[in-house]
Design an enzyme around this catalytic site. Structure first.
Site, PDB file in Angstrom:
ATOM      1  N   ASP A 230     157.185   7.133 -22.490  1.00  0.00           N
ATOM      2  CA  ASP A 230     156.400   6.344 -21.559  1.00  0.00           C
ATOM      3  C   ASP A 230     157.249   6.210 -20.296  1.00  0.00           C
ATOM      4  O   ASP A 230     158.453   6.482 -20.305  1.00  0.00           O
ATOM      5  CB  ASP A 230     156.043   4.973 -22.170  1.00  0.00           C
ATOM      6  CG  ASP A 230     154.862   4.341 -21.431  1.00  0.00           C
ATOM      7  OD1 ASP A 230     154.207   3.462 -22.014  1.00  0.00           O
ATOM      8  OD2 ASP A 230     154.580   4.763 -20.282  1.00  0.00           O
TER       9      ASP A 230
HETATM   10  C1  GLC Z   1     152.367   3.228 -18.119  1.00  0.00           C
HETATM   11  C2  GLC Z   1     151.648   3.182 -19.433  1.00  0.00           C
HETATM   12  C3  GLC Z   1     151.238   4.535 -19.949  1.00  0.00           C
HETATM   13  C4  GLC Z   1     150.867   5.430 -18.770  1.00  0.00           C
HETATM   14  C5  GLC Z   1     152.121   5.673 -17.978  1.00  0.00           C
HETATM   15  C6  GLC Z   1     151.840   6.491 -16.722  1.00  0.00           C
HETATM   16  O1  GLC Z   1     153.438   2.345 -18.093  1.00  0.00           O
HETATM   17  O2  GLC Z   1     152.267   2.452 -20.486  1.00  0.00           O
HETATM   18  O3  GLC Z   1     150.140   4.352 -20.837  1.00  0.00           O
HETATM   19  O4  GLC Z   1     150.316   6.655 -19.234  1.00  0.00           O
HETATM   20  O5  GLC Z   1     152.801   4.478 -17.620  1.00  0.00           O
HETATM   21  O6  GLC Z   1     151.046   5.770 -15.839  1.00  0.00           O
END
Ligand code: GLC
Length: 727
Positions: A230
């Site tokens: 993430d």
């Molecule tokens: C965010 C989310 C994730 C997302 C990523 C990119 O923090 O937790 O679900 O795909 O960052 O935006």
């Protein structure tokens, strides 16, 4: 294959290899121009494309216009595998058209508490339902040559301290509840990637959790894709690479790449580990290369979103034939959500929507509209309230639009309570006091309390129904569509009743999953608690009857057959749910668990046979491995978890008995009830029990004795006992 992976591996320098293990920026991987290796783009989100292409001062701004489909919580309420595949199909087309290599969805974390700010994006409190629907979604997207990233692996069940908190959770609960949906998707749909979560699990960040990313995901589940972090979830890059997190996102601007190179040069990281990670990355990149960008019509997808939203909506209550409305004559719509609908959630899944429709835009001209409260839906307006109540008293029917506001639930923070804004509850109370045919349309991403539930005639939950939710709502209100959704989560009566009430969201460092496997209906049903609306609940404008349940054992599984009939006056769809109720086992188990469902579309008067196959896993629990205990199980078939229409017993042989393992905790009961024959030991204990006669305390104490303690109560040594057991 478009890339010669092995040749590239030979030609890439260590620095280039390390560079491939992190993003170029927010959304792209790194290219290696000299070797003809392109960068590829990933994009949110699970229910609509949030593709960012424009930069300002080197930062991405805005996102392309796309169609916003119903959010995860709404989609799951469809209980419709075909519908999830259809959404995946549409999103795969849209992603392809924008050159997206991998779509960052579905989001399938289990709803441990209704307070989790991101529950609007997630599917369910039940891992079987979440897994089944995610399989369909992934297949839908990936058939377009676009990857998916099943997230957030694992245990991202709250937003509070999400980037640092440690889930303290036992392995059985992980396996049965928090990993099970991911396991199903990995094994049945082959997602190109998984996204590991921010949080720690039992003290170790998911992004460097070898047990999670290697032992379970790859060695056990045979996952063949890559794991991306993430955004900002990597702590120690070298540890995370070794654990099985191939791609750090977004870019860490070279700092972590340097650490990988340094670790290789110092001999702390075997080059073979880096090569294997790069090999997987190249295979992943290659999957999306050479794909022809598709085109699509946004208005057509908008119409799809409209039909899909109508199929997800859940009719919670409908008395005195309040719904459907015959016409717009004399009908009053109240509440700003009727004009500016709440249709999506805040955070990374937020879409630059193509065309947002409110119910007022879509309803017949004869319908009157009044706001009733302030436009922000959070503040009272005495004047507007008076107007609305006065008009409601004269109307033929009133539809009140209420729901959580954007600020009340979002990625990044959790809710603090289950209530709607006071002004909304007051509005419903005042209107229902003067209008018997009061209908509530709810738009929120997660459960809310409804103090007025018994004072209104009908309630329909649209959840966050996507950009076409206004039209879908009107289609349902006026009977152009027949509601067929079911709740994919329990609506509790009070926050204090929820399984995690005493432990959510935990402290600064840890959150203890004290409720174990008893999440959602597993908690409420096992404890026979009243709820506002149960898991699996949802009404229709028609009616269905069930009959003819037959259960046939197949090994440690079973084939289930039954019939459903549409006995009402209009066509409709029913979601038949199949639960397994276990016998008393050697571990505490939920009183029932969802292990099958089928959505059946039936014309009025039509009857159809439904068949569901249960494999051995449907009867198992985790205890160092999947265990199935001998016993009589109950097969329950119903229209909700609390509306069981048919049931049948089923004897399951269970796992073959394993030789008794004698340890210092093995008890007399383990020996006598373990299924093996130890005649000398049995004879000895029979004599003892005859001697003590009808004395339950002494009998139970002896049965619970570890074998080594018998020498303190009987004229026998521990060695004698072991000899009787052939040890
Ligand atoms: C965010 C989310 C994730 C997302 C990523 C990119 O923090 O937790 O679900 O795909 O960052 O935006």
């Amino acid at each position: 294959m478009h890339l010669n992976v092995e040749k590239l591996l030979k030609e890439l320098t260590v620095e280039e290899k390390a560079g491939l293990c992190s993003g170029e920026d927010e959304w792209f991987t790194k290219a290696v121009a000299r070797l003809g290796l392109p960068a590829v783009m990933v994009s949110d989100g699970p229910h609509g494309l949030r593709t960012q292409k424009e930069k300002k001062d080197d930062r991405y701004v805005g996102s392309v216009e796309a169609v916003c489909f119903p959010s995860g919580a709404a989609l799951a309420s469809s209980f419709d595998r075909g519908l999830l595949e259809r959404v995946g199909d549409d999103l795969g087309t849209e992603a392809s058209s924008e050159g997206v290599h991998t779509l960052l969805g579905p989001a399938i974390n289990i709803k441990r508490s209704p307070l989790c700010g991101r529950n609007f994006e997630y599917y369910s409190e039940d891992p079987y339902l979440a897994g089944e629907l995610a399989v369909s979604y992934v297949k839908g997207v990936q058939k377009h040559g676009v990857g998916t990233s099943v997230k957030h692996f694992a245990g991202n069940n709250q937003e509070t301290h999400r980037m640092s908190v440690s889930d303290e959770v036992d392995e059985r609960t992980l396996r049965e509840i928090y990993l099970a949906a991911f396991e199903k998707v990995v094994k049945e749909a082959g997602p190109w990637t998984l996204m590991c979560s921010y949080n720690r699990i039992n003290g170790t960040y998911s992004s460097e959790n070898t047990w999670l990313l290697s032992d379970v995901l790859r060695k056990e589940w045979k996952f063949g894709g890559i794991v991306m972090s993430d955004w900002g979830a990597v702590d120690d890059r070298v540890l995370s690479l070794e654990a099985g997190c191939e791609l750090e996102m977004p870019s860490s601007h070279g700092s972590n790449d340097k650490k990988i190179v340094q670790a290789v040069k110092e001999g702390k990281l075997p080059i073979s580990v880096l090569d294997e990670a790069v090999r997987r990355l190249l295979v992943w990149i290659d999957k999306g290369l050479g794909r022809k960008a598709e085109t699509y019509d946004k208005d057509e997808h908008h119409q799809e979103a409209r039909e899909i939203a109508a199929s997800c909506a859940v009719l919670l209550k409908n008395e005195h034939k309040a719904l459907p409305l015959e016409s717009g004559d004399g009908v009053l719509f109240v509440g700003p959500f009727a004009v500016n609908p709440r249709y999506q959630g805040g955070g990374s899944s937020h879409i630059n929507s193509h065309l947002v429709s409110g119910a007022v835009d879509a309803c017949p001209d004869s319908v009157q509209y009044l706001p009733g409260i302030q436009d922000n839906c959070e503040k009272r307006s005495p004047k507007r309230l008076r107007e609305a109540v006065a008009a409601a008293a004269k109307a033929k029917a009133v539809v009140v639009f209420v729901g959580l506001t954007e600020a009340m639930e979002s990625e990044g923070y959790d809710r603090t309570g289950l209530g709607l804004p006071d002004c909304q509850n007051e509005l419903v109370e005042r209107i229902s006091a003067v209008q018997r045919r009061t209908i509530v349309v709810l738009s929120s991403g997660s459960p809310v309390t409804m103090p007025w539930k018994d004072k209104v005639s009908a309630i329909i939950d649209m959840y966050l129904g996507g950009e076409a939710v206004g039209e879908a709502t009107v289609d349902l209100l006026f009977g152009l569509a027949n509601p067929c959704g079911k709740l994919a989560e329990t609506f509790p009566l009070r926050l204090e009743d929820t399984p995690s009430f005493l432990s959510f969201p935990g402290g600064k460092r840890n959150v203890f999953y004290q409720e174990g496997v008893f999440v959602g209906y597993r908690w409420y049903d096992t404890r026979k608690m009243d709820v506002l609306f149960p898991f699996g609940h949802g009404l229709s404008y028609t009616a269905f009857t069930y009959r003819g349940l037959s259960v046939e054992r197949k090994g440690n599984g079973a084939d289930i057959l039954f019939r459903i009939k549409n006995t009402g006056r209009r066509d409709g769809a029913e979601v038949a749910q199949l639960y397994v109720a276990p016998p008393v086992c050697s571990v505490p188990r939920p009183s029932k668990e969802l292990k099958g469902f089928a959505k059946v579309f039936l014309k009025k008067g039509e009857e159809r046979e439904v068949s569901v196959h249960l494999d051995a896993r449907a009867f198992s629990y985790w205890d160092g491995g999947w265990k199935t205990e001998r016993g009589t199980y109950r097969i329950l078939v119903g229209s909700s978890s609390r509306d069981i229409r048919l049931s049948e017993s089923l004897d399951i042989a269970g796992d073959p008995s394993v030789p008794l393992e004698v340890t210092n905790t093995t008890t007399v009961r383990d020996v006598l009830e373990g299924g093996e024959d130890f005649p000398a030991f049995k004879e000895m204990m029979d004599q003892v029990f005859r001697m003590i006669g009808d004395d339950p305390m002494t009998r139970e104490t002896l049965l619970g004795c570890p074998l080594h303690s018998l020498q303190s109560f009987l004229a026998v040594t521990y060695e004698d006992v072991l000899h009787m057991l052939g040890r």
